[in-house]
Scaffold this motif. Sequence first.
Motif, mmCIF file in Angstrom:
data_model
loop_
_atom_site.group_PDB
_atom_site.id
_atom_site.type_symbol
_atom_site.label_atom_id
_atom_site.label_comp_id
_atom_site.label_asym_id
_atom_site.label_seq_id
_atom_site.Cartn_x
_atom_site.Cartn_y
_atom_site.Cartn_z
ATOM 1 N N PHE A 1 0.854 -1.182 0.000
ATOM 2 C CA PHE A 1 0.000 0.000 0.000
ATOM 3 C C PHE A 1 0.890 1.233 0.000
ATOM 4 C CE2 PHE A 1 0.328 -2.035 4.139
ATOM 5 C CZ PHE A 1 0.960 -1.074 4.903
ATOM 6 N N THR A 2 0.283 2.390 -0.206
ATOM 7 C CA THR A 2 1.037 3.642 -0.254
ATOM 8 C C THR A 2 0.555 4.581 0.844
ATOM 9 O OG1 THR A 2 -0.512 4.724 -1.766
ATOM 10 C CG2 THR A 2 1.256 3.406 -2.761
ATOM 11 N N LEU A 3 1.274 5.692 1.025
ATOM 12 C CA LEU A 3 0.863 6.679 2.022
ATOM 13 C C LEU A 3 -0.538 7.216 1.745
ATOM 14 C CD1 LEU A 3 4.040 8.882 2.667
ATOM 15 C CD2 LEU A 3 2.869 7.435 4.319
ATOM 16 N N GLU A 4 -0.895 7.314 0.458
ATOM 17 C CA GLU A 4 -2.218 7.827 0.102
ATOM 18 C C GLU A 4 -3.327 6.902 0.602
ATOM 19 O OE1 GLU A 4 0.699 9.653 -2.683
ATOM 20 O OE2 GLU A 4 0.356 7.645 -1.901
ATOM 21 N N GLU A 5 -2.990 5.638 0.864
ATOM 22 C CA GLU A 5 -3.998 4.669 1.292
ATOM 23 C C GLU A 5 -4.078 4.514 2.811
ATOM 24 O OE1 GLU A 5 -4.301 1.230 -1.851
ATOM 25 O OE2 GLU A 5 -2.205 1.863 -1.686
ATOM 26 N N LEU A 6 -3.356 5.363 3.550
ATOM 27 C CA LEU A 6 -3.526 5.399 4.993
ATOM 28 C C LEU A 6 -4.742 6.249 5.317
ATOM 29 C CD1 LEU A 6 0.128 5.973 6.284
ATOM 30 C CD2 LEU A 6 -1.054 3.811 5.920
ATOM 31 N N ALA A 7 -5.572 5.769 6.235
ATOM 32 C CA ALA A 7 -6.769 6.514 6.644
ATOM 33 C C ALA A 7 -6.898 6.465 8.150
ATOM 34 C CB ALA A 7 -8.013 5.935 5.976
ATOM 35 N N PHE A 8 -7.487 7.514 8.713
ATOM 36 C CA PHE A 8 -7.629 7.636 10.160
ATOM 37 C C PHE A 8 -9.115 7.808 10.506
ATOM 38 C CE2 PHE A 8 -3.647 10.298 9.212
ATOM 39 C CZ PHE A 8 -2.852 9.158 9.098
ATOM 40 N N THR A 9 -9.570 7.032 11.484
ATOM 41 C CA THR A 9 -10.948 7.115 11.964
ATOM 42 C C THR A 9 -10.928 7.215 13.483
ATOM 43 O OG1 THR A 9 -11.090 4.697 12.004
ATOM 44 C CG2 THR A 9 -11.871 5.815 10.006
ATOM 45 N N PRO A 10 -12.057 7.640 14.114
ATOM 46 C CA PRO A 10 -12.059 7.799 15.571
ATOM 47 C C PRO A 10 -11.798 6.479 16.296
ATOM 48 C CG PRO A 10 -13.935 8.911 14.581
ATOM 49 C CD PRO A 10 -13.316 8.090 13.501
ATOM 50 N N GLY A 11 -10.965 6.524 17.321
ATOM 51 C CA GLY A 11 -10.713 5.359 18.157
ATOM 52 C C GLY A 11 -11.829 5.173 19.172
ATOM 53 N N THR A 12 -11.937 3.964 19.708
ATOM 54 C CA THR A 12 -13.021 3.670 20.657
ATOM 55 C C THR A 12 -12.852 4.414 21.964
ATOM 56 O OG1 THR A 12 -11.781 1.716 21.367
ATOM 57 C CG2 THR A 12 -13.476 1.396 19.677
ATOM 58 N N GLY B 1 -11.076 7.396 22.125
ATOM 59 C CA GLY B 1 -10.434 8.634 21.695
ATOM 60 C C GLY B 1 -9.232 8.344 20.816
ATOM 61 N N GLY B 2 -8.654 9.390 20.300
ATOM 62 C CA GLY B 2 -7.495 9.194 19.442
ATOM 63 C C GLY B 2 -7.890 8.677 18.075
ATOM 64 N N LEU B 3 -6.995 7.895 17.453
ATOM 65 C CA LEU B 3 -7.191 7.469 16.075
ATOM 66 C C LEU B 3 -7.075 5.964 15.918
ATOM 67 C CD1 LEU B 3 -4.846 10.047 14.253
ATOM 68 C CD2 LEU B 3 -7.327 10.212 14.498
ATOM 69 N N ASN B 4 -7.899 5.408 15.026
ATOM 70 C CA ASN B 4 -7.634 4.106 14.446
ATOM 71 C C ASN B 4 -6.996 4.336 13.082
ATOM 72 O OD1 ASN B 4 -8.698 2.467 16.500
ATOM 73 N ND2 ASN B 4 -10.772 2.684 15.701
ATOM 74 N N VAL B 5 -5.995 3.561 12.767
ATOM 75 C CA VAL B 5 -5.266 3.737 11.508
ATOM 76 C C VAL B 5 -5.481 2.507 10.644
ATOM 77 C CG1 VAL B 5 -3.015 4.158 10.443
ATOM 78 C CG2 VAL B 5 -3.523 5.111 12.704
ATOM 79 N N THR B 6 -5.889 2.739 9.393
ATOM 80 C CA THR B 6 -5.985 1.644 8.441
ATOM 81 C C THR B 6 -4.953 1.848 7.344
ATOM 82 O OG1 THR B 6 -7.718 2.797 7.196
ATOM 83 C CG2 THR B 6 -8.421 1.198 8.856
ATOM 84 N N ALA B 7 -4.390 0.755 6.881
ATOM 85 C CA ALA B 7 -3.376 0.772 5.831
ATOM 86 C C ALA B 7 -3.846 -0.153 4.717
ATOM 87 C CB ALA B 7 -2.028 0.306 6.373
ATOM 88 N N GLY B 8 -4.262 0.419 3.608
ATOM 89 C CA GLY B 8 -4.824 -0.402 2.553
ATOM 90 C C GLY B 8 -6.059 -1.148 3.005
ATOM 91 N N ASP B 9 -6.908 -0.495 3.770
ATOM 92 C CA ASP B 9 -8.166 -1.050 4.299
ATOM 93 C C ASP B 9 -7.959 -2.131 5.359
ATOM 94 O OD1 ASP B 9 -9.715 0.587 2.661
ATOM 95 O OD2 ASP B 9 -9.627 -0.829 0.995
#
Length: 297
Positions: free
Chosen positions: A34-45, A47-55
Amino acid sequence: MKIGVLGWDYGEMDPDAPALVETGKERGHEMSLFTLEELAFTPGTTGGLNVTAGDQPAESFDAIISRAKLYGEDWQDRVERLTVLSNVPGLRMFDPADVWVRGYSKFLTAQKLAEAGLPTPPVRSADTTADIEKACEEWGDIIVKPSFGYRGVDVERITDFRTQTDVADDLLARYGRLVCQPFYPTQYGEYRITVAGEVAPINMLKLPAAGSWRCKTLEGASFESFDAPPELMELALRASRVMGITLAGLDVLPTADGYMILEVNPIPGFLNIFGAERHKQTLNGVFDWVEKQVSQS
């Protein structure tokens, strides 16, 4: 192990990212690219962030090998993405964002190598033409370049400040701050040592074209494979460990005072330049190191 490869792209510019994926599969790992463009951040349970890399959840990986591109006008976004990924608890990055930034920056590289007692040229920062003139007064013949740069772009030599102020003005207008270093003669060539974990399978001597001082293959320099002496191999391996870089391309110049480390590149390319066997040795060297570090942790 489940290992991700954070690629520059999918092989268009950097064929070694897909090659790392195939090597990992051959060694029995579950691999993803995967690439940097495919990193995504969503709300953590909490607080903070959940990070996905290539889904895929970033925390699901045992390790991620990075060949990410940090250069470009969007560099702030790219560094931010890599830093957030590097901060995922329990995830082993090879290598994390701070290591990559240190390797990209000429100032930080010089600082880190000098702190470890490794031979590197002295540096001056230049924000004005007066700063560059001061470097010329101190060293005479100098090199000026941006701190964040690659492939030798905008690396210039100033031998006479009075007749080359236009070079200084042009670079300062584009970059704001420059690195100044003394020029070291290059007529005997420059060594490129590629370190992969604990081995250095690719060693070459680069010789400038006739009438040129530049040891850049993309600018006409010739190159040939050579057997690096033990002291040069030891220096390259030590510098790579000091910098914290798993796969490093070191430019080392032989001078009258011994070896001088000019650069420790955190994303060396052309890993297949001397054929499939040494290409494979390099890729396997990366996985040998990654597997060792993850198992020890």
